[in-house]
Design an enzyme around this catalytic site. Sequence first.
Site, PDB file in Angstrom:
ATOM      1  N   HIS A  64      -3.767   6.440   3.070  1.00  0.00           N
ATOM      2  CA  HIS A  64      -4.565   5.296   2.469  1.00  0.00           C
ATOM      3  C   HIS A  64      -3.964   4.054   2.902  1.00  0.00           C
ATOM      4  O   HIS A  64      -4.521   3.183   3.574  1.00  0.00           O
ATOM      5  CB  HIS A  64      -4.178   5.085   1.025  1.00  0.00           C
ATOM      6  CG  HIS A  64      -5.228   4.194   0.292  1.00  0.00           C
ATOM      7  ND1 HIS A  64      -4.585   2.658   0.087  1.00  0.00           N
ATOM      8  CD2 HIS A  64      -6.269   4.174  -0.383  1.00  0.00           C
ATOM      9  CE1 HIS A  64      -5.549   2.190  -0.584  1.00  0.00           C
ATOM     10  NE2 HIS A  64      -6.741   2.850  -0.795  1.00  0.00           N
TER      11      HIS A  64
ATOM     12  N   SER B 146     -10.967  -0.501  -1.476  1.00  0.00           N
ATOM     13  CA  SER B 146      -9.804  -0.694  -0.611  1.00  0.00           C
ATOM     14  C   SER B 146     -10.278  -0.635   0.732  1.00  0.00           C
ATOM     15  O   SER B 146      -9.195  -1.295   1.577  1.00  0.00           O
ATOM     16  CB  SER B 146      -9.154   0.735  -0.753  1.00  0.00           C
ATOM     17  OG  SER B 146      -8.459   1.036  -1.954  1.00  0.00           O
TER      18      SER B 146
ATOM     19  N   ASP C 164       1.060  -1.410  -0.045  1.00  0.00           N
ATOM     20  CA  ASP C 164       0.100   0.101   0.054  1.00  0.00           C
ATOM     21  C   ASP C 164       0.832   1.302  -0.034  1.00  0.00           C
ATOM     22  O   ASP C 164       1.944   1.181  -0.357  1.00  0.00           O
ATOM     23  CB  ASP C 164      -1.035  -0.123   1.164  1.00  0.00           C
ATOM     24  CG  ASP C 164      -2.403   0.475   0.879  1.00  0.00           C
ATOM     25  OD1 ASP C 164      -2.347   1.535   0.636  1.00  0.00           O
ATOM     26  OD2 ASP C 164      -3.216   0.068   1.147  1.00  0.00           O
TER      27      ASP C 164
END
Length: 815
Positions: free
Chosen positions: A234, A596, A160
């Site tokens: 994220h 996600s 990620d």
Amino acid sequence: MELALRILLLSVLLMLGKAEVYIVMVEGEPVISYTGGIDGLEATAVESDEKIDTTSEVVISYAQHLEKKHDMLLGMLFDRGTYEKLYSYKHLINGFAVHLSPEQAETLRRSPGVKSVERDWKVRKLTTHTPQFLGLPTGVWPTGGGHEKAGEDIVIGFVDSGIYPHHPSFSSHITEPYGPLPKYRGKCEDDPDTKKSFCNGKIIGAQHFAKAAIAAGAFNPAVDYASPMDGDGHGSHTAAIAAGNNGIPVRLHGHEFGKASGMAPRARIAVYKALYRLFGGFISDVVAAIDQAVHDGVDILSLSVGPNSPPATMKTTFLNPFDATLLSAVKAGVFVAQAAGNGGPFPKTLVSYSPWITSVAAAVDDRRYKNHLILGNGKILAGLGLSPSTHPNQTCTLVAANDVLLDSSVSKYSPTDCQRPELLNKNLVKGKILLCGYSFNFVSGTASIKKVSETAKSLGAAGFVLAVENVSPGTKFDPVPVSIPGILITDVSKSMDLIDYYNISTPRDWTGRVKSFKGTGSIGDGLMPILHKSAPQVALFSARGPNIRDFSFKDADLLKPDILAPGSLIWAAWSPNGTDEVNYIGEEFAMISGTSMAAPHIAGIAALVKQKHPHWSPAAIKSALMTTSTKLDRAGRPLQAQQYTETESMKLVTATPFDYGSGHVNPRAALDPGLIFDAGYEDYLGFLCTTPGINVHEIHNYTNAPCNFTIGRPSNLNSPSITISHLVGTQTVTRRVTNVAEEEETYMITSRMDPAVALEANPPAMTLRPGASRTFTATLTGRSIAGTYSFGEILMKGSRGHKVRIPVVAMGYRR
């Protein structure tokens, strides 16, 4: 110094011509499948679901041998300084990533021993109340010793955007101390600024991969960080969803929005940063990160990343360096959860295709945030506003931004967006509710609700209203937490009601200047969520099937997505450095949506299953999750999916397996599934070898295996779903189940299907001892002339209470 040398080399390459990054596959087995045959190098191959022992002298020697061969090949073909090798891939696939000119790539392609040369391609991010919603604190954690033990000694790898290591969700101070974990062999990079390790016991590994991004000229060290530091938000968010500490207060703007927890709060976090803020990432960096994660010994991989579209240069979606690397990861016993993609609600929008991967769709859970604006004429306008209310029992005067400009010449700055307090008259705004307009700037990201809040606060306003006057089809509005009373009116007709009321109650002189502000209103309390029974629902953005097998979008005999998990408005950790979401810049928590967010829910729940059943294969874990999932919402009705109407507003329709796969995850049931559908490396090779349009040489290129494994048809893969994309006449498929319960159990087998296809399962009943396996068949017959998909299921009800359900999907034609 290393970065400077790379930039110098890049400039040399650019002078020589347009250099690009290529992924090159070469002859010879990778570590995972080398069975011997080279003098002085012993076999390193592993059985299916067996971890690679990367500390063994045998593995280290063979890996070094492969790397030397990569270097020799490049050294023989090209002069030093005209290319840059970025990575050698040795453990899961045999190849390398190299930065060179298209002409050099062509030379490589024609060289003996080179199997394929493919230009690197890009990937993107597929951008907390959910433990309670999923029943973890009462139904799952107690069976594993409570949240203090949930996920103990399981390592989840995150490919990620990195991690913010100082966040309380990842702290090791507020938990029982973490002991050493010898099975994990990952590295911990140091922060280049503080020189402190990124690891703390909870975070057990932290590395970053950016060589392809640097070579492509996309990497900016100032914002992307040449370290595992999350410059986006994220990566911290996904890691916290799967494995964040339990009971962390979610605080923003002085308000607490509950307590956050990961699905497996005691699991360890291993960070493999390969995604970056502005450009996403490159497959060659992602493949290097996955190869390293499996080498290091992770148990679970969470991938909230996917290609921008099906790979155009490859004939099939199942065979490319990314999916082939993940096939080897699964062979090494690693469970892989991947986000299905955010291209919904349109069909064939998935970016996760292969049977060895668990592809996760996103659900809307039961929590909604609503608010309202009460006008002086008594009208109540509904809207979104995660904010406190204005003073109770008191109304405030309304002032429009356009009417309180300090200078009419500032209109060139879009003053109605309320992004710049210096354009507005503080004396006229103070103590009043400021009315602003929601323009396209909010959609493009150049304006934000957070900035409106800051503007209103700095002017001393009592609150603010953002009115949406026109909306593009498909625009999605999320509630944003703000520190002062504020509301977004998303319904255009309600915004018109507000504007009409304001205009009628605001007298003006002949020039149009306001004489006095007479309109009033009050903003409600939007901090408390409303819990809905009509949950879960398939989120509008969640990618849909049918699954495709090639770039021409031909349907595959494989159901995707596999499973549904929460992915809408998920509260979790954020990086204060993160600039990915304008409304959460500088914050430690964010509430965002995407598949996600769904994938790490499954990764964390898989860690709980792995903890209870340490010897289960990735396929067994996937089967347990899928066969115990539910097709009903909280009210006991069939799951619904958010979909567009003809006018592109949103409606709800009855969902199908193309929306949710097998159904919404049920963690408690997954720990004790009764039966599993197991599969291993050879089963997946059998699937590839029987899929139409895949060349045997292509399979050999990516797997180094001949097509000796036959399952007859791809639909015979022993997966916990059945899909036949082109059923002509009658077809029989076979499945094999294994009893993983501790006692003998008898299962009654029933089936049902839409009328266009007949479905019959045989035998009607079977008894299995613990550990025993049995096969059954499903016979499907097309009854319709028109080719449309039909949906059904096979249900296996056990005498000891287990229920095993598999979805059946077929497009049937009458012979």
